[in-house]
Design an enzyme around this catalytic site. Structure first.
Site, short mmCIF file in Angstrom:
data_model
loop_
_atom_site.label_atom_id
_atom_site.label_comp_id
_atom_site.label_asym_id
_atom_site.label_seq_id
_atom_site.Cartn_x
_atom_site.Cartn_y
_atom_site.Cartn_z
N ALA A 145 30.74 44.25 0.06
CA ALA A 145 29.87 44.00 -0.82
C ALA A 145 30.01 43.56 -2.21
O ALA A 145 30.96 44.47 -2.87
CB ALA A 145 28.57 45.49 -0.72
N ARG A 161 0.72 -1.46 -0.08
CA ARG A 161 0.22 -0.28 0.05
C ARG A 161 0.75 1.71 -0.26
O ARG A 161 0.62 2.54 0.02
CB ARG A 161 -0.85 -0.18 1.25
CG ARG A 161 -2.10 -1.07 1.21
CD ARG A 161 -2.25 -1.29 2.12
NE ARG A 161 -1.27 -2.03 2.62
CZ ARG A 161 -1.76 -2.93 4.23
NH1 ARG A 161 -3.36 -2.17 5.02
NH2 ARG A 161 -1.21 -3.66 5.20
C1 UD1 Z 1 -1.62 -6.03 11.42
C2 UD1 Z 1 -2.83 -7.53 12.17
C3 UD1 Z 1 -4.13 -6.79 12.75
C4 UD1 Z 1 -3.52 -5.70 13.70
C5 UD1 Z 1 -2.16 -4.53 12.94
C6 UD1 Z 1 -2.29 -2.98 13.42
C7 UD1 Z 1 -2.49 -9.24 11.09
C8 UD1 Z 1 -3.11 -10.21 9.66
N1 UD1 Z 1 -3.02 -8.65 10.97
O1 UD1 Z 1 -2.88 -5.73 10.39
O2 UD1 Z 1 -4.64 -7.15 13.53
O3 UD1 Z 1 -4.81 -4.76 13.94
O4 UD1 Z 1 -1.10 -5.18 11.88
O5 UD1 Z 1 -0.82 -2.51 12.55
O6 UD1 Z 1 -1.32 -9.81 12.18
N2 UD1 Z 1 4.88 -8.40 7.69
C9 UD1 Z 1 5.69 -9.82 7.69
N3 UD1 Z 1 5.18 -10.65 6.66
C10 UD1 Z 1 4.06 -10.90 5.89
C11 UD1 Z 1 3.53 -10.17 6.94
C12 UD1 Z 1 3.15 -9.22 7.42
O7 UD1 Z 1 6.69 -9.76 8.45
O8 UD1 Z 1 4.37 -11.79 5.25
C13 UD1 Z 1 5.06 -7.70 8.83
C14 UD1 Z 1 4.55 -6.61 8.50
O9 UD1 Z 1 6.49 -6.01 7.21
C15 UD1 Z 1 4.73 -5.64 8.94
C16 UD1 Z 1 3.68 -6.02 10.18
O10 UD1 Z 1 4.24 -7.56 9.93
O11 UD1 Z 1 5.63 -4.96 10.03
C17 UD1 Z 1 2.09 -6.11 9.54
O12 UD1 Z 1 1.39 -6.48 8.70
P1 UD1 Z 1 0.90 -5.51 7.77
O13 UD1 Z 1 0.90 -5.70 6.06
O14 UD1 Z 1 1.07 -4.17 7.99
O15 UD1 Z 1 -0.76 -5.77 8.57
P2 UD1 Z 1 -1.84 -4.74 9.04
O16 UD1 Z 1 -2.55 -5.16 7.67
O17 UD1 Z 1 -1.28 -3.48 9.38
MG MG Z 2 0.55 -2.58 9.90
#
Ligand code: UD1
Ligand code: MG
Length: 465
Positions: free
Chosen positions: A387, A21
């Site tokens: 200047a 995103r």
């Molecule tokens: C996630 C949570 C959500 C919470 C929110 C808070 C899940 C499924 N959702 O959603 O419940 O309210 O954070 O901010 O856990 N990441 C990995 N590997 C992956 C996927 C993600 O390391 O395969 C890491 C991302 O880099 C990030 C974090 O996990 O730092 C959260 O992932 P993101 O995709 O931002 O999840 P959200 O949609 O924000």
């Molecule tokens: Mg997040």
């Protein structure tokens, strides 16, 4: 605050996601908030808990993240080859997590999180003797977050992601911060049991909640006091929201430490900046990078300082720009002054309007007050540069130096054609083009044309008939 220490805690930081995103080539956690990468804030915060170890999960552009962070002593890198979800990400840490009581799971995209909040979460988790504790917050606008579902007895039963939530669940305002404290003993069994049958076909970490309940484990939520802290960055709109919050925090911190900030809502002060007491920062200033400002300085309005160093009692007047340069105490710059990299001003130096200084040392008490360019120059003390004086330091291919002694007076509109040296106490007449060494003392004039007087000459007049 007393120093924190959690020797039987392992931290796991999730930073493998691509950050779709963000629509960026840069991994999400390297995006900057007030000049500092998000991952740096999170690592700094978890390091201050002094845990047994920190595992950081990277995947998308992992080399860039590693290169940025370096190799702190108690940090282990874990690779998640495919970003199959937050649950899958934590599972990759199984081998590196040493035997500890609890594992604290933190997302790399929540830079506002404080060590106090994390410490409270761990303490609550332990005092209630829970197996899985999720950190939650009340959010007036819960969009995008996992919603906390509770039963009629208020026990947490599940965390439902935005994309999987029913209309009723979407209205819930208690959300998951994505941060968990889980007993090490149970964590990996739970992670092995989660599936990916959901809207995103991902292995969701939040699914450990219902699995733990089925296994008869204790699950609880710890509600945070300040919901702002958990704001996650998923796109560039979030990035600016988080930056605003961080800016308010940093400005308040400097105000409480003795800095006056006029119209704070117009000022940018990055995370790496340092400011002394009784300094006044006026409206519209940008203090960027590793800028240092001493005590009792006055800066602005609308000055830009990038990696600048100001000693005490320095005045930087309106619309000045200082980048990679240093200013000694009791000196002043501007209005409309420009100091470029490696300009070094000693004490009591005055740089006035429309003066540009580059890669030059300006000695104590020297004044360059109007419309000058001084580059590749070493200038002694107590000089007065008239200047419009220009050092002609560039022949189109090479740069040359100008060496100016002490107590030198340069008349207005003089060109110093480098390489050239000017002795102590020399005076150079106005309008000179100096191409040869100027001896110490005395007056040096370059060739001037005779001044002529034409008597009876009439200035043309407009015909007003
Ligand atoms: C996630 C949570 C959500 C919470 C929110 C808070 C899940 C499924 N959702 O959603 O419940 O309210 O954070 O901010 O856990 N990441 C990995 N590997 C992956 C996927 C993600 O390391 O395969 C890491 C991302 O880099 C990030 C974090 O996990 O730092 C959260 O992932 P993101 O995709 O931002 O999840 P959200 O949609 O924000
Ligand atoms: Mg997040």
């Amino acid at each position: 605050m007393t120093k924190l220490h959690y020797p039987d805690l392992q931290v796991c930081v999730l930073a493998a996601g691509r950050g779709k995103r963000m629509r960026s080539n840069l991994p999400k956690v390297l995006h900057k908030v007030l000049g500092r990468a998000m991952i740096d804030y999170v690592l700094h915060t978890v390091e201050s808990l002094r845990p047994k170890g920190i595992a950081v999960v990277t995947g998308h552009a992992s080399e860039r993240v590693r290169e940025h962070v370096g190799q702190p002593a108690n940090l282990e890198w874990v690779i998640q080859d495919k970003q199959l979800g937050t649950g899958h990400a934590v599972k990759q840490c199984e081998k590196v997590i040493r035997s500890v009581r609890d594992v604290l799971i933190v997302c790399g995209d929540t830079p506002l999180l404080s060590a106090e909040t994390l410490s409270k979460l761990v303490d609550e988790h332990r005092s209630r003797d829970t197996d899985v504790t999720v950190l939650t917050a009340q959010q007036a606008n819960p969009f995008g977050y996992g919603r906390i579902v509770r039963d009629s007895d208020q026990h947490v039963t599940a965390i439902v992601e935005e994309k999987d939530a029913t209309d009723v669940e979407r209205k819930l305002t208690e959300v998951s911060s994505g941060i968990y404290c889980v007993r090490h003993e149970v964590l990996f069994d739970l992670l092995h049991a989660i599936g990916n049958r959901n809207a995103q076909n991902e292995y969701y970490l939040p699914d450990i909640v219902p699995l733990a309940l089925v296994a008869g484990l204790r699950v609880d939520a710890a509600l945070m006091e300040s919901a702002d802290e958990m704001t996650g960055v998923n796109d560039r709109v979030d990035l600016s929201i988080v930056e605003d919050m961080m800016q308010k925090r940093i400005i308040r911190d400097w105000q409480l430490r003795g800095v006056t900030i006029e119209k704070p809502e117009t000022v940018r002060i990055e995370a790496g900046v340092n400011i002394g007491i009784d300094t006044v920062i006026q409206a519209g200033c940008y203090l960027i990078g590793r800028t240092h400002i001493g005590d009792e300085c006055r800066v602005g309005p609308n000055a830009v300082l990038v990696d600048a160093w100001l000693d005490d009692k320095v005045k930087v007047f309106a619309f000045s720009h200082i980048h990679g340069a240093s200013v000694g105490s009791n000196s002043s710059v501007g209005p409309y002054g420009r100091l470029r990299p490696d300009a070094q001003l000693d004490e009591h130096v005055h740089i006035g309007n429309f003066v540009e200084i580059k890669k030059s040392v300006i000695g104590r008490g020297s004044k360059i007050n109007h419309l000058s360019y001084i580059g590749d120059t070493t200038m002694g003390s107590d000089c007065n540069i008239g200047a419009g004086t220009i050092t002609c330091n560039y022949d189109g291919a090479n740069k040359f130096r100008t060496e100016i002694g002490d107590h030198v007076f340069v008349g207005s509109d003089t060109q110093l054609v480098a390489p050239v040296t000017i002795g102590d106490r020399a005076t150079i007449g106005a309008g000179g083009t100096i191409t040869k060494p100027v001896p110490a003392g005395g007056l040096t004039l370059s060739e001037r044309t005779e001044q002529r007087y034409i008597a009876g000459w009439k200035r043309p007049e407009k015909d007003n008939r």
